[in-house]
Design an enzyme around this catalytic site. Structure first.
Site, PDB file in Angstrom:
ATOM      1  N   GLU A  51       0.809  -1.222   0.000  1.00 24.39           N
ATOM      2  CA  GLU A  51       0.000   0.000   0.000  1.00 24.39           C
ATOM      3  C   GLU A  51       0.846   1.278   0.000  1.00 24.39           C
ATOM      4  O   GLU A  51       0.831   2.080   0.936  1.00 24.39           O
ATOM      5  CB  GLU A  51      -0.956   0.002   1.191  1.00 24.39           C
ATOM      6  CG  GLU A  51      -1.944  -1.151   1.132  1.00 24.39           C
ATOM      7  CD  GLU A  51      -3.046  -1.053   2.168  1.00 24.39           C
ATOM      8  OE1 GLU A  51      -4.041  -1.773   2.013  1.00 24.39           O
ATOM      9  OE2 GLU A  51      -2.931  -0.253   3.132  1.00 24.39           O
ATOM     10  N   GLU A  70      -5.616  -8.243  -0.077  1.00 28.17           N
ATOM     11  CA  GLU A  70      -6.361  -7.959   1.157  1.00 28.17           C
ATOM     12  C   GLU A  70      -7.810  -7.671   0.813  1.00 28.17           C
ATOM     13  O   GLU A  70      -8.117  -7.016  -0.184  1.00 28.17           O
ATOM     14  CB  GLU A  70      -5.794  -6.742   1.904  1.00 28.17           C
ATOM     15  CG  GLU A  70      -4.502  -6.988   2.655  1.00 28.17           C
ATOM     16  CD  GLU A  70      -4.042  -5.762   3.429  1.00 28.17           C
ATOM     17  OE1 GLU A  70      -4.908  -4.958   3.866  1.00 28.17           O
ATOM     18  OE2 GLU A  70      -2.824  -5.598   3.594  1.00 28.17           O
TER      19      GLU A  70
END
Length: 481
Positions: A158, A373
């Site tokens: 991320e 995720e």
């Protein structure tokens, strides 16, 4: 499910604990969180005790149909004081961890950086300085060569979210708010660090695959027929999503994306201009990448901002607390027809389909996709409910499974799915208040308890298609709970 594999995910700082064990050095979070009792009853020690008790969670993974397991190596454990001094005790412990997984037939997917830069690296400027990328490459090369048992690697988790925590939401040092100039500088450097890492991996001829987990949360127009909402959506997506997904998948930046980005950055007297030398590296990495990871939880709906500035982050699970109305940016809005989590995240599985189509169609990237995720955070307490019947989590996952199966049927190459998270862990800004796991963790005793979703997951692992359903009433009857 043949090539498609079901897995769960963790992150070192959130689950390992043992912050002073085996010569670990501090990371960016230690001094921020260790003495901060405002965010939780506990601090990040002991977290889920995974560093020493990993065998418990790996045993559960085997028993409950988990084929792939995402975890990260704590950089500050391997290089605790600088970019050259290796901590052999931590190296040995990670070898034990990986061996335990592989012996049980569980495939590790290892992330090199998951929001946890070492403190010594932070004091040099973290990724805000391009000069520091070489330090990360030293760490990456060491891991690639040392941990040859690993066949799936992830570069930086991320990139946009880590940059945002530091420069937009003021959750990490230097605690900037809405500083999009700093945000873009750091994000760009992290995209470059990712690119150099991928190219290094291929240069070293490492046996395995390498990808990158991208947090992609679509910013959809509240009213698709309103030009102002559509423009707000395009600008928000260019800044929050396309600005890093596009170079990772295509190897460059389109003029359309640059124009939208700079329409925001002009408010900061900053113009984003990628350098030709960097673009060559980024372009090569896009060709070298083996798969693209998507971290998807929710979609945000936006409209044109009004004059009243309002920016509040919901870090407590108190519904309705999140606000974002920045006059020179955009305004977030609630869709009354959708359900929202306690943290004001819109439950919108269709958004995952939009993200996959961005990658395969908008950016014309045909690489395999891993959903690295996806999951549902909730407020759960076993002292009130001895057996956690997490119906909302099950429904959330199944709804996203339905979307994934439809995408696969349409020809999308989605190969892995990692639920966030394997067990309950420490949450960056929620402490232990926000639980995502299939397995409930009593943080006083470190004992694990199966939630209903764990039993449901086991049934799903036996099915041929993700869109097949499990009869929960029959399951509960079978369990006697």
């Amino acid at each position: 499910m043949q090539k498609f594999k079901l897995g769960t995910a963790t992150a070192a700082f959130q689950c390992e604990g043992h912050l002073e064990t085996d010569g670990r050095g501090k990371c960016i979070w230690d001094d921020v969180l260790l003495n901060d009792k405002s965010i939780a009853k506990y601090n990040p020690e002991p977290a889920s005790d995974f560093y020493k008790s990993f065998d418990v969670d790996i045993k559960l993974a085997k028993e409950y149909g988990i084929e792939v397991f995402r975890l990260s190596i704590a950089w500050s454990r391997i290089f605790p004081t600088d970019a050259s001094t290796v901590n052999k005790k931590a190296v040995e412990q990670y070898h034990k961890m990986f061996k335990a997984m592989i012996e049980k037939g569980i495939i590790p997917n290892v992330t090199l950086h998951h929001f946890d830069s070492p403190q010594w690296f932070v004091e040099k400027g973290d990724f805000l300085s391009k000069e520091n990328i070489d330090d990360f490459l030293v760490f990456a090369e060491f891991c690639f060569k040392e941990f040859s048992e690993i066949k799936y690697w992830s570069t930086l988790n991320e990139i946009n979210a880590y940059s945002g925590q530091k420069n937009i939401s003021a959750a990490l040092p230097p605690y900037f708010r809405l500083e999009y100039g700093h945000f873009f500088k750091q994000q760009y450097n992290m995209v470059l660090a990712h690119a150099k890492t991928v190219n290094l991996f291929k240069k070293l001829k490492i046996d395995g695959e390498i990808g990158v987990p991208c947090s992609v949360s679509p910013m959809a127009p509240l009213d698709e027929n309103n030009p102002d909402d559509v423009l707000a959506s395009d600008r928000a997506n260019a800044v929050s999503n396309w600005s890093f997904v596009e170079p990772i998948t295509t190897g460059g930046y389109s003029q359309e994306t640059l124009k939208l980005i700079n329409s925001v950055l002009k408010n900061y007297d900053f113009i984003f201009e990628p350098q030709e030398k960097d673009l060559k590296e980024i372009h090569q990495a896009a060709k070298n990448l083996d798969w693209v990871g998507i971290n998807y939880y929710f979609t945000t709906f936006v409209t044109k901002a009004d004059a009243d500035f309002d920016f509040t982050i919901n870090s407590t699970g108190e519904k309705g607390k999140s606000k974002f109305n920045v006059p020179w940016l955009w305004k977030t809005a609630i869709r009354p027809d959708l359900k929202y989590t306690h943290w004001d995240w819109a439950i919108y599985p269709e958004g995952l389909g939009h993200v996959v189509k961005w990658i395969s169609e908008k950016f014309n990237c045909k690489l395999p996709i891993h959903i690295t995720e996806n999951g549902y955070g909730d407020l759960e307490d076993m002292t009130k409910t001895p057996f956690i019947k997490d119906y909302d989590r099950i429904q959330y996952i199944q709804d996203h499974f339905d979307v994934i199966q439809k995408l696969i049927d349409e020809g999308e190459k989605i190969e892995h799915y990692y639920l966030w998270s394997h067990m309950d862990m420490f949450s960056w800004t929620n402490g232990y208040n926000k639980r995502y796991g299939l397995f409930y963790v009593d943080f006083e005793t470190q004992k694990r308890y199966e939630k209903l979703s764990a039993y449901w997951w086991l049934e799903k692992s036996k099915q041929d298609r993700l869109d097949e359903k499990v009869d929960l009433k029959e399951l509960e009857k079978k369990l006697g709970k």
